[in-house]
Design an enzyme around this catalytic site. Structure first.
Site, PDB file in Angstrom:
ATOM      1  N   SER A   1     -15.746  -3.129  -4.789  1.00 11.87           N
ATOM      2  CA  SER A   1     -16.331  -1.901  -5.330  1.00 11.87           C
ATOM      3  C   SER A   1     -17.146  -1.145  -4.292  1.00 11.87           C
ATOM      4  CB  SER A   1     -17.210  -2.238  -6.537  1.00 11.87           C
ATOM      5  OG  SER A   1     -16.386  -2.710  -7.588  1.00 11.87           O
ATOM      6  N   PHE A   2     -17.756  -1.887  -3.367  1.00 14.98           N
ATOM      7  CA  PHE A   2     -18.552  -1.206  -2.334  1.00 14.98           C
ATOM      8  C   PHE A   2     -17.717  -0.191  -1.573  1.00 14.98           C
ATOM      9  CE2 PHE A   2     -20.622  -0.832   1.822  1.00 14.98           C
ATOM     10  CZ  PHE A   2     -21.937  -0.589   1.434  1.00 14.98           C
ATOM     11  N   GLU A   3     -16.428  -0.464  -1.440  1.00 12.37           N
ATOM     12  CA  GLU A   3     -15.538   0.432  -0.681  1.00 12.37           C
ATOM     13  C   GLU A   3     -14.989   1.575  -1.524  1.00 12.37           C
ATOM     14  OE1 GLU A   3     -15.262  -3.089  -0.259  1.00 12.37           O
ATOM     15  OE2 GLU A   3     -16.448  -2.825   1.561  1.00 12.37           O
TER      16      GLU A   3
ATOM     17  N   THR B   1     -27.624 -13.737  -6.944  1.00 13.44           N
ATOM     18  CA  THR B   1     -28.449 -12.882  -6.078  1.00 13.44           C
ATOM     19  C   THR B   1     -28.367 -11.437  -6.552  1.00 13.44           C
ATOM     20  OG1 THR B   1     -26.601 -12.525  -4.573  1.00 13.44           O
ATOM     21  CG2 THR B   1     -28.032 -14.420  -4.122  1.00 13.44           C
TER      22      THR B   1
ATOM     23  N   HIS C   1     -26.834  -8.961  -5.195  1.00 16.93           N
ATOM     24  CA  HIS C   1     -25.753  -8.192  -4.583  1.00 16.93           C
ATOM     25  C   HIS C   1     -25.233  -7.108  -5.520  1.00 16.93           C
ATOM     26  CE1 HIS C   1     -23.349 -11.011  -6.987  1.00 16.93           C
ATOM     27  NE2 HIS C   1     -22.495 -10.034  -7.037  1.00 16.93           N
TER      28      HIS C   1
ATOM     29  N   ARG D   1     -14.833  -4.871 -21.945  1.00 17.48           N
ATOM     30  CA  ARG D   1     -14.773  -3.436 -21.610  1.00 17.48           C
ATOM     31  C   ARG D   1     -13.463  -3.061 -20.912  1.00 17.48           C
ATOM     32  NH1 ARG D   1     -19.349  -5.615 -22.263  1.00 17.48           N
ATOM     33  NH2 ARG D   1     -21.158  -4.425 -22.980  1.00 17.48           N
TER      34      ARG D   1
HETATM   35  N1  RBF Z   1     -17.042  -6.499  -5.231  1.00 20.81           N
HETATM   36  C1  RBF Z   1     -16.735  -6.175  -6.510  1.00 20.81           C
HETATM   37  O1  RBF Z   1     -15.984  -5.224  -6.737  1.00 20.81           O
HETATM   38  N2  RBF Z   1     -17.282  -6.876  -7.550  1.00 20.81           N
HETATM   39  C2  RBF Z   1     -18.145  -7.915  -7.372  1.00 20.81           C
HETATM   40  O2  RBF Z   1     -18.587  -8.503  -8.366  1.00 20.81           O
HETATM   41  C3  RBF Z   1     -18.472  -8.269  -6.040  1.00 20.81           C
HETATM   42  N3  RBF Z   1     -19.336  -9.289  -5.796  1.00 20.81           N
HETATM   43  C4  RBF Z   1     -19.695  -9.555  -4.513  1.00 20.81           C
HETATM   44  C5  RBF Z   1     -20.634 -10.557  -4.251  1.00 20.81           C
HETATM   45  C6  RBF Z   1     -21.053 -10.824  -2.948  1.00 20.81           C
HETATM   46  C7  RBF Z   1     -22.073 -11.877  -2.711  1.00 20.81           C
HETATM   47  C8  RBF Z   1     -20.484 -10.083  -1.882  1.00 20.81           C
HETATM   48  C9  RBF Z   1     -20.919 -10.348  -0.455  1.00 20.81           C
HETATM   49  C10 RBF Z   1     -19.551  -9.115  -2.125  1.00 20.81           C
HETATM   50  C11 RBF Z   1     -19.135  -8.843  -3.432  1.00 20.81           C
HETATM   51  N4  RBF Z   1     -18.184  -7.852  -3.696  1.00 20.81           N
HETATM   52  C12 RBF Z   1     -17.880  -7.521  -4.977  1.00 20.81           C
HETATM   53  C13 RBF Z   1     -17.438  -7.210  -2.597  1.00 20.81           C
HETATM   54  C14 RBF Z   1     -18.067  -5.901  -2.101  1.00 20.81           C
HETATM   55  O3  RBF Z   1     -17.823  -4.855  -3.037  1.00 20.81           O
HETATM   56  C15 RBF Z   1     -17.442  -5.519  -0.737  1.00 20.81           C
HETATM   57  O4  RBF Z   1     -16.044  -5.461  -0.867  1.00 20.81           O
HETATM   58  C16 RBF Z   1     -17.788  -6.490   0.372  1.00 20.81           C
HETATM   59  O5  RBF Z   1     -19.170  -6.709   0.442  1.00 20.81           O
HETATM   60  C17 RBF Z   1     -17.296  -5.968   1.737  1.00 20.81           C
HETATM   61  O6  RBF Z   1     -17.937  -4.731   2.062  1.00 20.81           O
END
Ligand code: RBF
Length: 160
Positions: free
Chosen positions: A65-67, A95, A97, A136
């Site tokens: 999701s971060f991307e 945590t 995150h 959901r």
């Molecule tokens: N991405 C998601 O889309 N959903 C998540 O629940 C999720 N949990 C993550 C938990 C941790 C500890 C980390 C490091 C990343 C997680 N990510 C999750 C991935 C994040 O969106 C992203 O792709 C990565 O951090 C790479 O930039």
């Protein structure tokens, strides 16, 4: 408002604009892929149901999701795309995150939307556990992919 209180999957489909020539960008995160695929299917089927052409729906995947913001930017910067729908599932862990990811996505896609002057829809499901996410994504609280697509169509109407 909590989705338990407001489930828009039964949205009012009266007075929707003609979307047969509109171009849609879907950005789908691969984390929690089974759930995001279900959100994506809900969004895709809703666009088709309301007259979108399959060739006018581009689906891109991103890692997590971060991307989503970056994926949204790649699509939004194209003159070919009228609206972008972002779909992801962030599940709380031990945590913080999830907080960082959700805030980053909310800010990131807002920036993309304002920079490119087109709607970017926030279809991020943020839950305490996996069951709440499934609730959901076709479960007891509807499908947020359907709602994201309905919002996209509604916003295109506002843009006309
Ligand atoms: N991405 C998601 O889309 N959903 C998540 O629940 C999720 N949990 C993550 C938990 C941790 C500890 C980390 C490091 C990343 C997680 N990510 C999750 C991935 C994040 O969106 C992203 O792709 C990565 O951090 C790479 O930039």
């Amino acid at each position: 408002m909590a989705s338990a209180l407001k489930n828009l999957s039964d949205y009012n489909s009266d007075n929707l604009i003609d979307i047969s020539e509109k171009k849609f960008g879907l950005v789908v995160a691969e984390w929690n892929k089974a759930i995001t695929d279900t959100l994506c299917k809900g969004a895709y089927d809703t666009l088709i149901k309301h007259g979108a052409m399959p060739e006018n729906i581009i689906r891109n995947t991103v890692s997590g999701s971060f991307e989503l913001s970056f994926g949204a930017q790649l699509l939004a910067q194209s003159d070919e795309i009228d609206v972008v729908i972002c779909l992801g599932v962030v599940i709380k862990g031990e945590t913080k995150h999830d907080d960082y990811i959700c805030h980053a996505v909310a800010q990131g896609i807002t920036q993309v939307s304002l920079k490119y002057n087109k709607p970017v829809i926030f279809g991020l499901v943020t839950t305490n556990d996996e069951q709440q996410a499934w609730d959901r994504a076709g479960g007891k609280h509807g499908n947020k992919g359907i709602e994201a697509a309905a919002t996209a169509i509604h916003m295109l109407g506002i843009c006309e």
